[in-house]
Design a protein around this motif. Structure first.
Motif, PDB file in Angstrom:
ATOM      1  N   GLY A  12       0.799  -1.026  -0.060  1.00  0.00           N
ATOM      2  CA  GLY A  12      -0.050  -0.061  -0.058  1.00  0.00           C
ATOM      3  C   GLY A  12       1.124   1.271  -0.039  1.00  0.00           C
ATOM      4  N   ALA A  13       1.924   1.215   0.872  1.00  0.00           N
ATOM      5  CA  ALA A  13       2.824   2.605   0.868  1.00  0.00           C
ATOM      6  C   ALA A  13       3.527   2.609  -0.526  1.00  0.00           C
ATOM      7  CB  ALA A  13       3.707   2.335   1.867  1.00  0.00           C
ATOM      8  N   ILE A  14       3.932   1.596  -1.273  1.00  0.00           N
ATOM      9  CA  ILE A  14       4.542   1.608  -2.464  1.00  0.00           C
ATOM     10  C   ILE A  14       3.517   2.270  -3.539  1.00  0.00           C
ATOM     11  CG2 ILE A  14       5.652   0.252  -4.470  1.00  0.00           C
ATOM     12  CD1 ILE A  14       6.933  -1.396  -2.324  1.00  0.00           C
ATOM     13  N   ALA A  15       2.328   1.644  -3.309  1.00  0.00           N
ATOM     14  CA  ALA A  15       1.367   2.234  -4.303  1.00  0.00           C
ATOM     15  C   ALA A  15       1.095   3.713  -4.113  1.00  0.00           C
ATOM     16  CB  ALA A  15      -0.060   1.356  -4.135  1.00  0.00           C
ATOM     17  N   LEU A  16       1.221   4.169  -2.807  1.00  0.00           N
ATOM     18  CA  LEU A  16       0.864   5.694  -2.515  1.00  0.00           C
ATOM     19  C   LEU A  16       2.065   6.602  -3.306  1.00  0.00           C
ATOM     20  CD1 LEU A  16      -0.818   5.503   0.957  1.00  0.00           C
ATOM     21  CD2 LEU A  16      -1.892   6.055  -1.301  1.00  0.00           C
ATOM     22  N   VAL A  17       3.042   6.000  -2.865  1.00  0.00           N
ATOM     23  CA  VAL A  17       4.406   6.883  -3.148  1.00  0.00           C
ATOM     24  C   VAL A  17       4.295   6.692  -4.840  1.00  0.00           C
ATOM     25  CG1 VAL A  17       6.803   6.682  -3.616  1.00  0.00           C
ATOM     26  CG2 VAL A  17       5.802   6.252  -1.269  1.00  0.00           C
ATOM     27  N   ALA A  18       3.908   5.663  -5.536  1.00  0.00           N
ATOM     28  CA  ALA A  18       4.094   5.755  -6.988  1.00  0.00           C
ATOM     29  C   ALA A  18       2.860   6.683  -7.723  1.00  0.00           C
ATOM     30  CB  ALA A  18       3.867   4.271  -7.401  1.00  0.00           C
ATOM     31  N   CYS A  19       1.851   6.776  -6.981  1.00  0.00           N
ATOM     32  CA  CYS A  19       0.696   7.432  -7.273  1.00  0.00           C
ATOM     33  C   CYS A  19       1.214   9.251  -7.197  1.00  0.00           C
ATOM     34  CB  CYS A  19      -0.801   7.206  -6.526  1.00  0.00           C
ATOM     35  SG  CYS A  19      -1.322   5.995  -7.066  1.00  0.00           S
ATOM     36  N   GLY A  20       1.876   9.387  -5.817  1.00  0.00           N
ATOM     37  CA  GLY A  20       2.332  10.810  -5.833  1.00  0.00           C
ATOM     38  C   GLY A  20       3.174  11.143  -6.888  1.00  0.00           C
ATOM     39  N   ASP A  21       4.356  10.218  -7.466  1.00  0.00           N
ATOM     40  CA  ASP A  21       5.118  10.612  -8.453  1.00  0.00           C
ATOM     41  C   ASP A  21       4.405  10.798  -9.714  1.00  0.00           C
ATOM     42  OD1 ASP A  21       7.212  10.173  -6.769  1.00  0.00           O
ATOM     43  OD2 ASP A  21       7.680   8.431  -7.344  1.00  0.00           O
ATOM     44  N   GLU A  22       3.289  10.126  -9.882  1.00  0.00           N
ATOM     45  CA  GLU A  22       2.762  10.374 -11.356  1.00  0.00           C
ATOM     46  C   GLU A  22       1.970  11.873 -11.160  1.00  0.00           C
ATOM     47  OE1 GLU A  22      -0.174   6.959 -12.029  1.00  0.00           O
ATOM     48  OE2 GLU A  22       1.461   5.561 -11.749  1.00  0.00           O
ATOM     49  N   GLN A  23       1.491  11.874 -10.172  1.00  0.00           N
ATOM     50  CA  GLN A  23       0.944  13.288  -9.986  1.00  0.00           C
ATOM     51  C   GLN A  23       1.917  14.415 -10.120  1.00  0.00           C
ATOM     52  OE1 GLN A  23      -1.220  13.888  -6.281  1.00  0.00           O
ATOM     53  NE2 GLN A  23      -2.267  15.739  -7.144  1.00  0.00           N
ATOM     54  N   ARG A  24       2.833  14.315  -9.641  1.00  0.00           N
ATOM     55  CA  ARG A  24       3.761  15.488  -9.960  1.00  0.00           C
ATOM     56  C   ARG A  24       4.292  15.643 -11.231  1.00  0.00           C
ATOM     57  NH1 ARG A  24       5.821  13.898  -4.679  1.00  0.00           N
ATOM     58  NH2 ARG A  24       7.321  12.548  -5.763  1.00  0.00           N
ATOM     59  N   ALA A  25       4.528  14.337 -11.887  1.00  0.00           N
ATOM     60  CA  ALA A  25       5.026  14.627 -13.268  1.00  0.00           C
ATOM     61  C   ALA A  25       3.984  14.973 -14.305  1.00  0.00           C
ATOM     62  CB  ALA A  25       5.365  13.156 -13.636  1.00  0.00           C
ATOM     63  N   ALA A  26       2.709  15.127 -13.872  1.00  0.00           N
ATOM     64  CA  ALA A  26       1.419  15.517 -14.825  1.00  0.00           C
ATOM     65  C   ALA A  26       1.520  16.811 -14.597  1.00  0.00           C
ATOM     66  CB  ALA A  26       0.153  14.783 -14.445  1.00  0.00           C
ATOM     67  N   GLU A  27       1.980  17.603 -13.550  1.00  0.00           N
ATOM     68  CA  GLU A  27       1.775  19.064 -13.234  1.00  0.00           C
ATOM     69  C   GLU A  27       2.651  19.755 -14.266  1.00  0.00           C
ATOM     70  OE1 GLU A  27       1.138  18.882  -8.653  1.00  0.00           O
ATOM     71  OE2 GLU A  27       2.715  19.863  -9.209  1.00  0.00           O
ATOM     72  N   PRO A  28       2.136  20.743 -15.148  1.00  0.00           N
ATOM     73  CA  PRO A  28       2.742  21.635 -15.961  1.00  0.00           C
ATOM     74  C   PRO A  28       3.588  22.419 -15.494  1.00  0.00           C
ATOM     75  CG  PRO A  28       0.569  22.442 -15.748  1.00  0.00           C
ATOM     76  CD  PRO A  28       0.709  21.146 -15.062  1.00  0.00           C
ATOM     77  N   GLY A  29       4.802  22.857 -16.072  1.00  0.00           N
ATOM     78  CA  GLY A  29       6.069  23.719 -15.531  1.00  0.00           C
ATOM     79  C   GLY A  29       5.571  25.124 -15.686  1.00  0.00           C
TER      80      GLY A  29
END
Length: 132
Positions: A12-29
Motif C-alpha cells: 500500500g505504501a509503495i502504491a501511494l508513493v507511485a501515485c504521488g510521483d505520477e501526479q507530480r510528473a503530470a503538473e505543467p511547468g
C-alpha cells in the motif's frame, strides 16, 4: 498473520508513493518562452523593400528578478540560456516577476514579465543592430 499485514502495508505504501510521483510528473511547468529579434537589418527601408528584423541565433538570454516597485529594473540574475537557430528560447522559472533581456547587437530591451504557476509567459525581445 503479522507478516501478511506487514506485506499489505508495504504494498500500500509503495502504491501511494507511485501515485504521488505520477501526479507530480503530470503538473505543467512554468517559465518564459519567446524569440529574440535583431534589427534593423538594412540602412534604408521602403514600402517595396521592407527589411524585416531577423531572429538572433546563438545569443544569451538573461533572466533576473524584478526589483519590487521598479519597472524594467533587473535585480539578481536567476537564469540564462542560449537561443536556438530560429531565435527562440525557453526558460523554466518559478512563478514571480522577472526582467528578461538578451546579449545581441548593440543593445536589447529590458522586458518585464510575470510568470504564473503552470504556464509559460510568451514574449519577444527586440535588439538593436545600430544600422541607420
Amino acid at each position: 498473520m503479522a507478516a501478511g499485514r506487514l506485506l499489505a502495508l508495504a504494498v500500500g505504501a509503495i502504491a501511494l508513493v507511485a501515485c504521488g510521483d505520477e501526479q507530480r510528473a503530470a503538473e505543467p511547468g512554468s517559465g518564459v518562452t519567446g524569440v529574440v529579434h535583431l534589427g534593423p537589418q538594412c540602412p534604408v527601408e521602403s514600402r517595396d523593400d521592407a527589411c524585416e528584423d531577423q531572429p538572433a541565433a546563438g545569443v544569451t538570454v538573461i533572466v533576473s528578478e524584478q526589483l519590487p516597485g521598479e519597472a524594467y529594473a533587473a535585480g539578481t540574475e536567476v537564469a540564462r540560456t542560449t537561443t536556438a537557430a530560429d531565435g527562440s528560447f525557453t526558460v523554466e522559472l518559478e512563478p514571480g516577476e522577472y526582467v528578461v533581456t538578451a546579449e545581441a547587437g548593440m543593445s536589447c530591451e529590458l522586458m518585464d514579465v510575470r510568470v504564473s504557476a503552470g504556464s509559460y509567459a510568451d514574449m519577444d525581445i527586440p535588439c538593436d543592430t545600430g544600422i541607420r
